[in-house]
Design a protein around this motif. Structure first.
Motif, PDB file in Angstrom:
ATOM      1  N   VAL A 268       0.843  -1.190   0.000  1.00 45.23           N
ATOM      2  CA  VAL A 268       0.000   0.000   0.000  1.00 45.23           C
ATOM      3  C   VAL A 268       0.882   1.245   0.000  1.00 45.23           C
ATOM      4  O   VAL A 268       1.786   1.388   0.838  1.00 45.23           O
ATOM      5  N   PHE A 269       0.608   2.141  -0.945  1.00 49.49           N
ATOM      6  CA  PHE A 269       1.300   3.415  -1.056  1.00 49.49           C
ATOM      7  C   PHE A 269       0.298   4.547  -0.837  1.00 49.49           C
ATOM      8  O   PHE A 269      -0.820   4.503  -1.363  1.00 49.49           O
ATOM      9  N   ASP A 270       0.693   5.555  -0.057  1.00 49.25           N
ATOM     10  CA  ASP A 270      -0.160   6.713   0.182  1.00 49.25           C
ATOM     11  C   ASP A 270      -0.065   7.692  -0.982  1.00 49.25           C
ATOM     12  O   ASP A 270       1.009   7.895  -1.560  1.00 49.25           O
ATOM     13  N   ILE A 271      -1.203   8.328  -1.292  1.00 52.10           N
ATOM     14  CA  ILE A 271      -1.274   9.397  -2.288  1.00 52.10           C
ATOM     15  C   ILE A 271      -1.469  10.710  -1.540  1.00 52.10           C
ATOM     16  O   ILE A 271      -2.469  10.887  -0.834  1.00 52.10           O
ATOM     17  N   ALA A 272      -0.521  11.624  -1.665  1.00 51.77           N
ATOM     18  CA  ALA A 272      -0.642  12.950  -1.067  1.00 51.77           C
ATOM     19  C   ALA A 272      -0.562  13.991  -2.176  1.00 51.77           C
ATOM     20  O   ALA A 272       0.136  13.800  -3.179  1.00 51.77           O
ATOM     21  N   VAL A 273      -1.291  15.098  -2.020  1.00 45.65           N
ATOM     22  CA  VAL A 273      -1.298  16.168  -3.015  1.00 45.65           C
ATOM     23  C   VAL A 273      -1.129  17.517  -2.322  1.00 45.65           C
ATOM     24  O   VAL A 273      -1.370  17.660  -1.122  1.00 45.65           O
ATOM     25  N   ALA A 274      -0.727  18.510  -3.113  1.00 41.10           N
ATOM     26  CA  ALA A 274      -0.573  19.879  -2.606  1.00 41.10           C
ATOM     27  C   ALA A 274      -0.622  20.836  -3.784  1.00 41.10           C
ATOM     28  O   ALA A 274      -0.282  20.476  -4.905  1.00 41.10           O
ATOM     29  N   SER A 275      -1.047  22.061  -3.502  1.00 45.70           N
ATOM     30  CA  SER A 275      -1.006  23.125  -4.499  1.00 45.70           C
ATOM     31  C   SER A 275      -0.396  24.397  -3.947  1.00 45.70           C
ATOM     32  O   SER A 275      -0.239  25.377  -4.676  1.00 45.70           O
ATOM     33  N   ARG A 276      -0.057  24.383  -2.660  1.00 38.94           N
ATOM     34  CA  ARG A 276       0.511  25.564  -2.020  1.00 38.94           C
ATOM     35  C   ARG A 276       1.759  25.202  -1.228  1.00 38.94           C
ATOM     36  O   ARG A 276       1.938  24.059  -0.809  1.00 38.94           O
ATOM     37  N   GLU A 277       2.593  26.207  -1.021  1.00 36.15           N
ATOM     38  CA  GLU A 277       3.784  26.064  -0.198  1.00 36.15           C
ATOM     39  C   GLU A 277       3.733  27.089   0.932  1.00 36.15           C
ATOM     40  O   GLU A 277       3.180  28.175   0.780  1.00 36.15           O
ATOM     41  N   SER A 278       4.316  26.730   2.065  1.00 38.05           N
ATOM     42  CA  SER A 278       4.437  27.643   3.192  1.00 38.05           C
ATOM     43  C   SER A 278       5.864  27.586   3.692  1.00 38.05           C
ATOM     44  O   SER A 278       6.359  26.511   4.064  1.00 38.05           O
ATOM     45  N   GLU A 279       6.560  28.712   3.634  1.00 42.80           N
ATOM     46  CA  GLU A 279       7.964  28.803   4.044  1.00 42.80           C
ATOM     47  C   GLU A 279       8.802  27.761   3.319  1.00 42.80           C
ATOM     48  O   GLU A 279       9.670  27.114   3.907  1.00 42.80           O
ATOM     49  N   GLY A 280       8.522  27.612   2.020  1.00 38.03           N
ATOM     50  CA  GLY A 280       9.308  26.708   1.191  1.00 38.03           C
ATOM     51  C   GLY A 280       8.950  25.245   1.309  1.00 38.03           C
ATOM     52  O   GLY A 280       9.596  24.404   0.673  1.00 38.03           O
TER      53      GLY A 280
END
Length: 319
Positions: A268-280
């Motif tokens: 099992v592999f986790d899927i994580a997503v993002a569209s923003r950055e905070s302090e790099g």
């Protein structure tokens, strides 16, 4: 130098073929088939000994053909899942996987990033350049092909959605495939393995830079558009991260032997997503899983399974 490394490794991750007919690929006609049709091709010719193919500058040309230039164009326009036999000139050794893509958390994204999305997936785990064994510098990658169904026999009425993630473009000394996090905008380390193959990389870079706009990040819109009839308001994550859940490591010398399955053992592999950055730092949110239940090292896995490389787009909507 960094840009050349980016182009070099990203192109070799998708692979490239020896001979390609570019004349009839522009219209991208849908070849209707099922998940089972594709997986049956991938598993039709399993290998009993792990191949140890190597990259070679001399494979980029014939006397009359610039193979690498033709391939740079082919990978952006060809959307078929299975091709005529071809060589992956720079990323030859992999293991193919099948399983289920499942999103189980609310999020703002479209297509098969939506909560409650569930789909069959075929993937190819690989290591950049020629190194496959623990103790060597290896850049792990995963190419995924999502089918918009959970029915293995259902005939597709749209192209599959393809994605690409890598841990570090230059490679690391990670002991296991399950130790790393793979993203669609990976870090780049100038390692000895990259420097040894710099001449090769320069030639690949020259060919591929003319075909793609931004080699440092692989966009995810094929997944966010999959299954959507109205594509006017698609929301796509900018970044995706795939990482194995803890406690699944097999201490194998060759990374392909880590993907061993039984009736009781899945990965099992986790899927994580993002569209923003905070302090790099990216603001990752885990939204689902990929569960693999079968694997094969085969001739068709390394020489016929194809992952379409999405063209760069400037009109995507992130959130």
């Amino acid at each position: 130098m960094k840009r050349l490394i980016l182009i070099f490794i990203l192109f070799q991750f998708n692979g490239c073929s020896k001979e390609v007919n570019m004349e009839n690929n522009n219209s991208n006609p849908l070849i209707k088939h099922s998940f089972q049709d594709v997986w049956s091709e991938v598993t039709s010719d399993p290998l009993t000994t792990l191949p140890q193919d190597t990259i070679s500058f001399g494979k980029l040309f014939t006397f009359s053909k610039n193979i690498i230039l033709a391939d740079a164009k082919r990978t952006l326009v060809e959307e078929r899942d299975i091709l005529e036999p071809f060589d992956k000139l720079a990323h030859p050794n992999g293991v193919c996987l099948k399983g289920m893509w499942e999103i189980n958390q609310k999020n703002p994204y479209s297509g098969y990033f939506k909560n409650a999305s569930k789909a069959l997936i075929i993937a190819r785990a690989s290591s950049a350049m020629s190194k496959t064994k623990r103790g060597e510098i290896r850049a792990f990658g995963l190419a995924g092909k999502i089918f918009p169904t959970t029915d293995t026999e259902q005939i597709n009425n749209e192209h599959t959605a393809n994605f690409f993630v890598i841990d570090d473009l230059g490679g690391t000394d990670a002991q296991h495939y399950t130790d790393v996090e793979l993203t669609n905008e990976p870090e780049v380390t100038t390692t000895s393995e990259v420097l040894k193959n710099l001449l090769y990389g320069l030639k690949v870079a020259k060919a591929f830079a003319t075909a793609d706009k931004n080699p440092g990040i692989r966009q995810l819109y094929e997944v966010s558009e999959l299954g959507e009839k109205d594509k006017t308001n698609i929301i796509t994550p900018k970044w995706m991260k795939i990482s194995a859940q803890k406690g699944q490591t097999i201490d194998a010398k060759d990374f392909r032997d880590e993907f061993i399955f039984t009736s009781e053992r899945k990965m099992v592999f986790d899927i994580a997503v993002a569209s923003r950055e905070s302090e790099g730092k990216k603001e990752w949110t885990t939204i689902g899983t990929i569960t693999f239940d079968s694997s094969v090292v085969s001739t068709s896995c390394d020489h016929r399974l194809h992952f379409h490389h999405p063209n760069w787009r400037d009109d995507l909507k992130y959130q």
